[in-house]
Design an enzyme around this catalytic site. Structure first.
Site, short mmCIF file in Angstrom:
data_model
loop_
_atom_site.label_atom_id
_atom_site.label_comp_id
_atom_site.label_asym_id
_atom_site.label_seq_id
_atom_site.Cartn_x
_atom_site.Cartn_y
_atom_site.Cartn_z
N ASP A 36 0.88 -0.99 -0.13
CA ASP A 36 0.13 0.08 -0.09
C ASP A 36 0.91 1.45 0.05
O ASP A 36 2.08 1.24 0.59
CB ASP A 36 -0.98 -0.12 1.27
CG ASP A 36 -1.97 0.84 1.12
OD1 ASP A 36 -2.22 1.42 0.00
OD2 ASP A 36 -2.83 1.17 2.12
N ASN A 84 -10.07 -3.37 -7.26
CA ASN A 84 -9.24 -2.34 -7.87
C ASN A 84 -9.65 -1.88 -9.36
O ASN A 84 -9.25 -1.17 -10.13
CB ASN A 84 -7.91 -2.78 -8.01
CG ASN A 84 -7.06 -2.58 -6.83
OD1 ASN A 84 -5.88 -3.34 -6.41
ND2 ASN A 84 -7.43 -1.62 -5.90
#
Ligand code: FPP
Length: 256
Positions: A36, A84
Site C-alpha cells: 500500500d 481495484n
C-alpha cells in the site's frame, strides 16, 4: 531483481538470517504483503499516481529476492484486488502493463533463484496478453522449489470463498461429495491455491491497519505487522524489521 543464485545455499541462508538478527528456527513459512502507499508516494512528490506504481514494481523485485535469500517458503503479494477494477481505466492499464513487464523481465531471475511463480484470483478477468504471459512464466518455473512467489491478482477473499462454495456445491449436486462430510479441509481443497496453506505473517505497508479482503481464510491465525513505509520505499531493512517483530510475537493458536 539481481541474481543471487550462488547465495541461496542453506548455509548462506542461515548466515544471512543471523546477520539480520533473525532466528532461523522461527522464520514464518508463508508471508503475505498488502502493498500500500504507491499513490501517496507519488502524489506527495507532486507526481502522477502511476509513477508510484512503477516504483512499486521495483520494490516487488527487491523484496522477492530478499525473501528467497532469507528462506521464506511462500510469499504472496497483493498486486491487484477485485475492488481495484473500479479504479480509473488509465490506472488499471498501467498496472496491467507493469504486471506484464514484470513477468517478462523477471523470468530469468525467478529461474536463477529457483522461485516458482503462482497466481491466485479471478484470472479470467485479466487482459489476454497479461494472462498469456502469466501462464507462460507459471509453467516455465513450475519445477522450482526454493520459494513460491504467489501473485494475488484480481483477487478478493470473499470471491475466493464464494468460488469455493460454488465448486463444492456443484460437486455435491453431481454426487461426487456428501454435503454432511464437508469440513474445513474440503473448503481448503477448493481455494485458488489449496497447497498454499495458512499465512503466518501479513505485512501491510503505508501504516494502514486494514485487511482489505486479503486472504481471510488463510490468515485466521496470522500475525499482522504494519510498516510505516510507503510501498515504493519498502526495502530489505523494512522487511527484516517486520520479520523481527514477528519473531517477538508469541503464537498460541487459541491454546494457552
Ligand atoms: C496500493 O497502492 C497498491 C496497488 C493497488 C497495486 C500494487 C502494485 C504494484 C506494487 C506494482 C505492480 C505489481 C507487480 C507484482 C509487478 P495505492 O495505489 O492504493 O496507494 P495509496 O493508498 O497511497 O493511494
Amino acid at each position: 531483481m539481481n541474481s543471487h543464485a550462488a547465495s541461496l545455499s542453506p548455509a548462506a541462508t542461515e548466515s544471512a538470517l543471523r546477520t539480520a538478527g533473525l532466528d532461523p528456527a522461527r522464520l514464518p513459512r508463508h508471508v503475505g504483503i498488502i502493498m500500500d502507499g504507491n499513490g501517496r508516494w507519488a502524489t506527495g512528490r507532486g507526481w502522477e499516481r502511476v509513477r508510484g506504481h512503477r516504483l512499486g514494481a521495483e520494490a516487488v523485485r527487491t523484496v522477492t529476492t530478499i525473501a528467497a535469500q532469507l528462506g521464506i517458503v511462500r510469499l504472496t503479494l497483493y498486486a491487484f484486488s477485485s475492488e481495484n477494477w473500479s479504479r480509473p481505466q488509465r490506472e488499471i492499464d498501467v498496472l496491467m502493463h507493469l504486471l506484464r513487464d514484470f513477468l517478462r523481465n523477471e523470468e530469468a531471475t525467478l529461474h536463477a533463484n529457483h522461485i516458482r511463480l503462482e497466481a491466485i484470483g479471478q484470472l479470467d478477468r485479466l487482459p489476454t496478453p497479461v494472462l498469456k504471459e502469466l501462464n507462460r512464466v507459471r509453467s516455465a518455473t513450475a519445477d522450482h522449489t526454493r520459494m513460491v512467489l504467489s501473485l494475488a491478482i484480481s483477487y478478493g477473499g470473499r470471491d475466493e470463498l464464494v468460488d469455493a462454495c460454488r465448486r463444492i456445491a456443484s460437486r455435491a449436486k453431481a454426487g461426487e461429495l456428501d454435503p454432511t462430510a464437508i469440513d474445513a479441509s474440503t473448503v481448503q481443497d477448493h481455494l485458488y491455491a489449496p497447497a498454499g496453506g495458512d499465512l503466518d505473517l501479513v505485512i501491510r505497508t503505508a501504516g494502514e491497519l486494514r485487511l482489505s479482503n486479503f486472504m481471510p481464510w488463510q490468515s485466521v491465525y496470522a500475525e499482522y505487522v504494519a510498516s510505516p513505509a510507503l510501498w515504493p520505499d519498502f526495502g530489505e531493512a523494512d522487511f527484516v524489521t517486520c520479520l523481527r517483530e514477528y519473531q517477538r510475537r508469541e503464537r498460541r493458536f487459541g491454546g494457552l
